[in-house]
Motif scaffolding. Structure first.
Motif, PDB file in Angstrom:
ATOM      1  N   GLU A   1      22.064  38.323  38.452  1.00 44.16           N
ATOM      2  CA  GLU A   1      21.235  39.730  38.376  1.00 44.16           C
ATOM      3  C   GLU A   1      22.342  39.591  36.600  1.00 44.16           C
ATOM      4  N   ALA A   2      22.696  38.752  35.988  1.00 46.40           N
ATOM      5  CA  ALA A   2      22.995  39.198  34.931  1.00 46.40           C
ATOM      6  C   ALA A   2      24.642  40.373  34.683  1.00 46.40           C
ATOM      7  N   GLU A   3      25.064  40.336  35.731  1.00 45.83           N
ATOM      8  CA  GLU A   3      26.251  41.239  35.857  1.00 45.83           C
ATOM      9  C   GLU A   3      27.650  40.158  35.736  1.00 45.83           C
ATOM     10  N   ASP A   4      28.339  40.832  34.883  1.00 47.84           N
ATOM     11  CA  ASP A   4      29.408  40.563  34.458  1.00 47.84           C
ATOM     12  C   ASP A   4      30.806  40.819  35.537  1.00 47.84           C
ATOM     13  N   VAL A   5      31.854  39.810  36.036  1.00 48.10           N
ATOM     14  CA  VAL A   5      33.319  39.601  37.254  1.00 48.10           C
ATOM     15  C   VAL A   5      33.603  39.031  35.937  1.00 48.10           C
ATOM     16  N   VAL A   6      34.704  39.876  36.052  1.00 48.73           N
ATOM     17  CA  VAL A   6      36.217  39.398  35.527  1.00 48.73           C
ATOM     18  C   VAL A   6      37.204  38.938  35.952  1.00 48.73           C
ATOM     19  N   VAL A   7      37.619  38.438  36.827  1.00 46.17           N
ATOM     20  CA  VAL A   7      38.721  37.601  37.656  1.00 46.17           C
ATOM     21  C   VAL A   7      40.384  37.304  36.949  1.00 46.17           C
ATOM     22  N   ALA A   8      41.157  38.518  36.606  1.00 44.47           N
ATOM     23  CA  ALA A   8      42.478  38.166  35.774  1.00 44.47           C
ATOM     24  C   ALA A   8      43.258  37.683  36.497  1.00 44.47           C
ATOM     25  N   MET A   9      43.915  36.845  35.976  1.00 48.52           N
ATOM     26  CA  MET A   9      45.630  36.774  37.246  1.00 48.52           C
ATOM     27  C   MET A   9      47.313  36.549  36.549  1.00 48.52           C
TER      28      MET A   9
END
Length: 209
Positions: A130-138
């Motif tokens: 759906e063109a949504e941006d998700v960022v997972v930062a470790m």
């Protein structure tokens, strides 16, 4: 096949050889080496998570405790965001799972004052269908630093699919669109690939509502 993460199979094989050699030369005095082998099995265990796909849901990428849920600035994509801060559980598995069905866009490595403790962070940028941006930062500063991601830029990941190994007891932050609706609260314990931490809400859905 034993339920062992691929990242740990070589280490466990070497530990098994060490245990065998120790028994050969030390006999019963080598029994403590079994603790090392059992510890290795505990760290690299991978029982698998069979979970149904949940459209628009964002599942937890790791076994963790929720430390904070707040609005913030995403330092990687330079945008307003809903941020869910997680502390990896020592008692859970150390595997990492994809929080959404997506395509991997890019990896980032940088320091950021908006992160948990301004430490070095390794982040992966994911884009949903759906063109949504998700960022997972470790967080990857403290020792021992172990991180392995099985996916590369351009690869597609299914929701709740195991995509890497993250250890040990790390902080992680999940940056979501500001329109996302949080489904967890601080202090809550959550399971990777199973518990929903947020739901993506589109502007069209808001208008229809």
């Amino acid at each position: 096949m034993l339920p062992i993460a691929p990242e740990g199979r070589l280490y466990l094989a070497l530990l098994a050889v060490l245990v065998a050699v120790a028994h050969l030369f030390l006999g019963v005095w080598a029994l403590p080496t079994w603790l090392l082998l059992l510890g290795g099995f505990f760290i690299f265990r991978n029982w698998g998570r069979e979970t149904p796909s949940r459209p628009l849901a964002v599942v937890s990428p790791l076994d963790a405790r929720v430390m904070a849920v707040d609005e913030c600035h995403d330092p990687f994509l330079e945008r307003p965001a809903l941020c869910v801060t997680l502390r990896q559980s020592w008692r859970g598995e150390f595997n990492m799972y994809s929080p959404v069905e997506c395509r991997v866009q890019q990896f980032f490595r940088r320091k950021t004052d908006t992160a948990v403790d301004a430490s070095g962070y390794l982040a992966v940028w994911l884009k949903t269908d759906e063109a949504e941006d998700v960022v997972v930062a470790m967080q990857c500063r403290s020792w021992p630093h172990v991180f392995h991601c099985m996916a590369g830029a351009g690869d597609r990941l299914g929701q709740s699919r195991r995509c890497g190994f993250l250890g040990f007891a790390r902080w992680a932050q999940v940056y979501l669109p500001p329109t996302a609706r949080a489904e967890v609260r601080p202090g809550q314990r959550i399971s990777a690939a199973t518990d929903v931490i947020a739901t993506l809400v589109h502007k069209k859905q808001d208008a229809d509502a």
